[in-house]
Design a protein around this motif. Structure first.
Motif, short mmCIF file in Angstrom:
data_model
loop_
_atom_site.label_atom_id
_atom_site.label_comp_id
_atom_site.label_asym_id
_atom_site.label_seq_id
_atom_site.Cartn_x
_atom_site.Cartn_y
_atom_site.Cartn_z
N MET A 1 -6.50 8.78 -5.04
CA MET A 1 -5.83 7.54 -5.36
C MET A 1 -4.33 7.77 -5.26
SD MET A 1 -5.98 5.15 -8.83
CE MET A 1 -5.54 6.44 -9.97
N GLU A 2 -3.63 6.78 -4.74
CA GLU A 2 -2.18 6.76 -4.70
C GLU A 2 -1.72 5.42 -5.23
OE1 GLU A 2 1.05 6.68 -1.18
OE2 GLU A 2 -0.18 8.49 -1.24
N LEU A 3 -0.61 5.43 -5.97
CA LEU A 3 -0.07 4.19 -6.50
C LEU A 3 1.26 3.86 -5.83
CD1 LEU A 3 -0.68 4.59 -10.36
CD2 LEU A 3 -2.00 3.24 -8.72
N ASN A 4 1.44 2.57 -5.57
CA ASN A 4 2.71 2.06 -5.06
C ASN A 4 3.49 1.54 -6.25
OD1 ASN A 4 4.81 0.85 -3.73
ND2 ASN A 4 3.54 -0.46 -2.45
N VAL A 5 4.68 2.09 -6.48
CA VAL A 5 5.49 1.78 -7.65
C VAL A 5 6.75 1.06 -7.21
CG1 VAL A 5 6.70 2.72 -9.66
CG2 VAL A 5 4.63 3.86 -8.80
N TYR A 6 6.97 -0.14 -7.73
CA TYR A 6 8.21 -0.88 -7.47
C TYR A 6 9.19 -0.54 -8.58
CZ TYR A 6 11.48 -4.55 -6.26
OH TYR A 6 12.62 -5.22 -5.88
N LEU A 7 10.38 -0.05 -8.19
CA LEU A 7 11.41 0.34 -9.15
C LEU A 7 12.43 -0.78 -9.27
CD1 LEU A 7 11.91 4.05 -8.02
CD2 LEU A 7 10.56 3.20 -9.97
N ALA A 8 12.34 -1.55 -10.33
CA ALA A 8 13.20 -2.71 -10.55
C ALA A 8 14.40 -2.34 -11.40
CB ALA A 8 12.40 -3.83 -11.24
N GLY A 9 15.54 -2.85 -11.02
CA GLY A 9 16.74 -2.63 -11.83
C GLY A 9 17.99 -2.55 -10.99
N GLN A 10 19.09 -2.23 -11.63
CA GLN A 10 20.39 -2.21 -10.99
C GLN A 10 20.43 -1.19 -9.84
OE1 GLN A 10 22.48 0.57 -11.18
NE2 GLN A 10 21.51 1.69 -12.82
N ILE A 11 21.34 -1.47 -8.89
CA ILE A 11 21.44 -0.63 -7.69
C ILE A 11 22.78 0.11 -7.63
CG2 ILE A 11 19.83 -2.04 -6.36
CD1 ILE A 11 22.29 -3.27 -4.93
N HIS A 12 23.40 0.34 -8.77
CA HIS A 12 24.75 0.90 -8.80
C HIS A 12 24.80 2.41 -8.97
CE1 HIS A 12 26.38 -3.14 -8.83
NE2 HIS A 12 25.47 -3.44 -9.74
N ASP A 13 23.70 3.04 -9.28
CA ASP A 13 23.68 4.50 -9.38
C ASP A 13 22.35 5.03 -8.83
OD1 ASP A 13 21.78 4.34 -11.50
OD2 ASP A 13 23.37 4.30 -13.00
N ASP A 14 22.10 6.31 -8.99
CA ASP A 14 20.98 6.95 -8.31
C ASP A 14 19.75 7.17 -9.20
OD1 ASP A 14 22.05 8.89 -9.92
OD2 ASP A 14 22.19 10.42 -8.36
N TRP A 15 19.51 6.29 -10.17
CA TRP A 15 18.38 6.48 -11.07
C TRP A 15 17.05 6.49 -10.33
CZ3 TRP A 15 14.39 3.02 -12.01
CH2 TRP A 15 14.57 1.72 -11.56
N ARG A 16 16.94 5.73 -9.24
CA ARG A 16 15.69 5.72 -8.47
C ARG A 16 15.43 7.07 -7.82
NH1 ARG A 16 17.72 0.77 -7.97
NH2 ARG A 16 16.35 -0.97 -8.48
#
Length: 148
Positions: A1-16
């Motif tokens: 199994m593999e999960l697709n994860v959407y990372l929601a939030g600000q785009i101003h730093d490299d948290w993703r």
């Protein structure tokens, strides 16, 4: 199994990138998607597609329609949404995306510092999991893959 994860939030730093890197280290079978992380590209995509706009309001509206298209497509494909709420930036996009995820029945993990408990308490109540760090969010997802 593999999960697709959407990372929601600000785009101003490299948290993703931090989350993607940590997931690789944990060898989790996760694929990530999210909003356009290149802020200039996100702001200018409307004019790239529609042409020059008469002012910044129209420029923002044009970009928003294309960014919302991207968000809707990628979020619909996601198995789970992680929404990051932090203190440094306004969190309107995080709140919008988390609300959409909750309303559409997507499993939702909210990351937020403890001192933001009160401002997002109703939204947090709709999430399956609320944590304070990205590491905790990944541990919650790792648990999904554990065998009994």
């Amino acid at each position: 199994m593999e999960l697709n994860v959407y990372l929601a939030g600000q785009i101003h730093d490299d948290w993703r990138e931090d989350i993607r890197s940590q997931a690789r280290k944990l060898d989790l079978p996760l694929t990530f998607s999210g909003p356009m992380e290149n802020h200039d590209r996100s702001d200018n995509i409307g004019e790239e597609i529609y042409g020059d706009q008469p002012d910044n309001v129209f420029k923002d509206e044009a970009a928003s329609s294309i960014n919302n298209l991207r968000t809707q497509i990628l979020m619909q494909k996601a198995d789970v949404v992680i929404a990051l709420f932090g203190e440094k930036y306004k969190q309107w996009n995080s709140a919008m995306d988390a609300g959409i995820a909750a309303a559409s029945g997507k499993p939702l993990i909210i990351i937020r510092p403890r001192n933001l408990h009160h401002p997002i308490k109703e939204l947090a109540n709709k999430a399956q999991v609320v944590v304070e760090t990205p590491e905790q969010a990944l541990k919650a997802l790792a648990y999904v893959f554990e065998e009994y």
